[in-house]
Design an enzyme around this catalytic site. Structure first.
Site, PDB file in Angstrom:
ATOM      1  CE  LYS A  18       0.868   1.232   4.534  1.00 34.14           C
ATOM      2  NZ  LYS A  18       1.673   2.401   4.931  1.00 34.14           N
ATOM      3  N   PRO A 101       9.608  -4.281  -0.117  1.00 37.87           N
ATOM      4  CG  PRO A 101      10.310  -2.092  -0.557  1.00 37.87           C
ATOM      5  CD  PRO A 101       9.404  -3.183  -1.067  1.00 37.87           C
ATOM      6  N   GLY A 105       7.549   1.183   4.839  1.00 33.04           N
ATOM      7  CA  GLY A 105       6.376   2.069   4.844  1.00 33.04           C
ATOM      8  C   GLY A 105       5.325   1.640   3.834  1.00 33.04           C
ATOM      9  CG  LEU A 106       6.146   0.455   0.241  1.00 30.95           C
ATOM     10  CD1 LEU A 106       6.914  -0.222  -0.897  1.00 30.95           C
ATOM     11  CD2 LEU A 106       5.262   1.559  -0.324  1.00 30.95           C
ATOM     12  N   GLY A 107       3.800  -1.439   4.091  1.00 32.75           N
ATOM     13  CA  GLY A 107       2.857  -2.343   4.756  1.00 32.75           C
ATOM     14  C   GLY A 107       3.018  -3.812   4.404  1.00 32.75           C
ATOM     15  N   GLY A 108       4.183  -4.219   3.945  1.00 26.90           N
ATOM     16  CA  GLY A 108       4.362  -5.601   3.482  1.00 26.90           C
ATOM     17  C   GLY A 108       4.024  -6.650   4.534  1.00 26.90           C
ATOM     18  N   GLY A 109       4.580  -6.505   5.738  1.00 26.03           N
ATOM     19  CA  GLY A 109       4.323  -7.500   6.794  1.00 26.03           C
ATOM     20  C   GLY A 109       2.848  -7.545   7.158  1.00 26.03           C
ATOM     21  CB  SER A 110       0.333  -4.862   7.730  1.00 25.97           C
ATOM     22  OG  SER A 110       1.125  -4.217   8.698  1.00 25.97           O
ATOM     23  CG  ASP A 143      -0.447  -0.075   8.755  1.00 22.65           C
ATOM     24  OD1 ASP A 143      -1.081   0.760   9.420  1.00 22.65           O
ATOM     25  OD2 ASP A 143       0.667   0.145   8.246  1.00 22.65           O
TER      26      ASP A 143
END
Ligand code: C5P
Length: 298
Positions: A18, A101, A105-110, A143
């Site tokens: 995101k 990455p 700040g792109l919310g990958g883990g969430s 998130d």
């Protein structure tokens, strides 16, 4: 309890990243979190999860980034939370291919966690509503609820209040990742009351999106209250932003707690010109676009 069954076929699913088209931080809450008003937009940049059958009760992971392939990974915590919440014990082996990455700040883990909840709900035949999955997701991270729905949404409170908005008008997004990982708690810790914003920028964007339009996307219409903190604490973020502005970008905004930056672009040529400038500075880049909401029912 719904009738559940051990699956016999693997299940592959994408977990999108995101950006925050706006991120107003309204103030600090008694529980230590911050009240937000933010527009989240899922984008065409994905991690991939593959779920494989495993012995009853067994939950394990392989991740192509070895440091993430541990029991602490949010996808493992999502699976265990779902088993506890439903009393179901089936078993799963998850393979996680990372493209988003980490600490960017792109919310990958969430997104991985939300996608795991959605995938297991289907694959294990649990029949939970998306509302319930979002509630469970909130226990895993602020998130996570957004990623149960995806698309474009107004996100408020700590992150648990998600109001879906119409899909964003199409546009190209150049994503640029400065070579630094930023832990979210550090950025929030350094934010003082002077850095809080009113929510006006988010409200104005919501009105446009609900009307099916977008205002000119500029440094004034797009706001991220966390960006000034990241710019002063991490010179690599400021340098990447300057590189894009020097190359002609009129609006460069940070996503979430950073460091990843995005540039809204009208044409692919514009996105590629700016991308070349960023690549010449050794920065990681992607050209992408907003995704529609997930089609997951209610
Ligand atoms: O909920 P999550 O674990 O993703 O949040 C990471 C950190 O970000 C929190 O520990 C908190 O410091 C900060 N945060 C916040 N307010 C929010 C979301 C996150 O202060 N609404």
């Amino acid at each position: 309890m719904p009738s559940t069954h051990p699956p016999d076929r693997p299940y592959f699913i994408q977990a999108p990243a995101k950006i925050n088209l706006s991120l107003d931080v309204l103030g600090k809450r008694p529980d230590g979190y911050h009240d937000l008003a933010s527009i989240f937009v899922s984008i065409a940049l994905w991690d991939t999860l593959a779920l494989w059958p495993a012995p009853t009760g067994s939950v394990s992971i392989f991740c192509d980034q070895a440091a993430l392939g541990t029991d602490d990974n949010l996808v493992i915590r999502a699976a265990r939370l779902l088993m506890r919440a439903t009393g179901v014990e089936i078993g799963v082996r998850v393979e996680l291919r990372k493209m988003i990455p980490t600490q960017g700040g792109l919310g990958g883990g969430s997104s991985d966690a939300a996608t795991m909840l959605l995938a297991l709900n289907t694959w294990w035949g649990l029949g939970l509503s998306t509302t319930r999955l979002a509630e469970l997701g909130a226990e895993l991270g602020s998130d996570v609820p957004f990623f149960i729905f995806g698309g474009t949404a107004l996100v408020e409170g700590r992150g648990e209040r998600v109001q879906q908005l119409p899909d964003l008008a199409p546009l190209w997004l150049l994503i640029v990742k400065p070579p630094v990982a930023i832990p979210t708690p550090r950025i929030f810790r350094e934010l003082t009351a002077a850095g809080y914003t009113t929510g006006a920028a988010t409200r104005a964007l919501v009105a446009h999106i609900q009307a099916g339009t977008l205002p000119p996307l500029t440094d004034t219409t797009l706001v991220n209250a966390l960006e000034p903190i990241a710019l002063s604490a991490y010179p690599d973020v400021a340098a990447a932003q300057a590189c894009l502005r020097d190359a002609g970008a009129t609006c460069v905004r940070m996503s979430g707690s950073g460091p990843t930056l995005y540039v809204p672009c009208t044409t692919l040529i514009q996105a590629e010109d700016l991308q070349r400038a960023a690549i010449n500075k050794g920065l990681q880049t992607w050209v992408t676009y907003p995704l529609p909401a997930r089609s997951t029912g209610s």
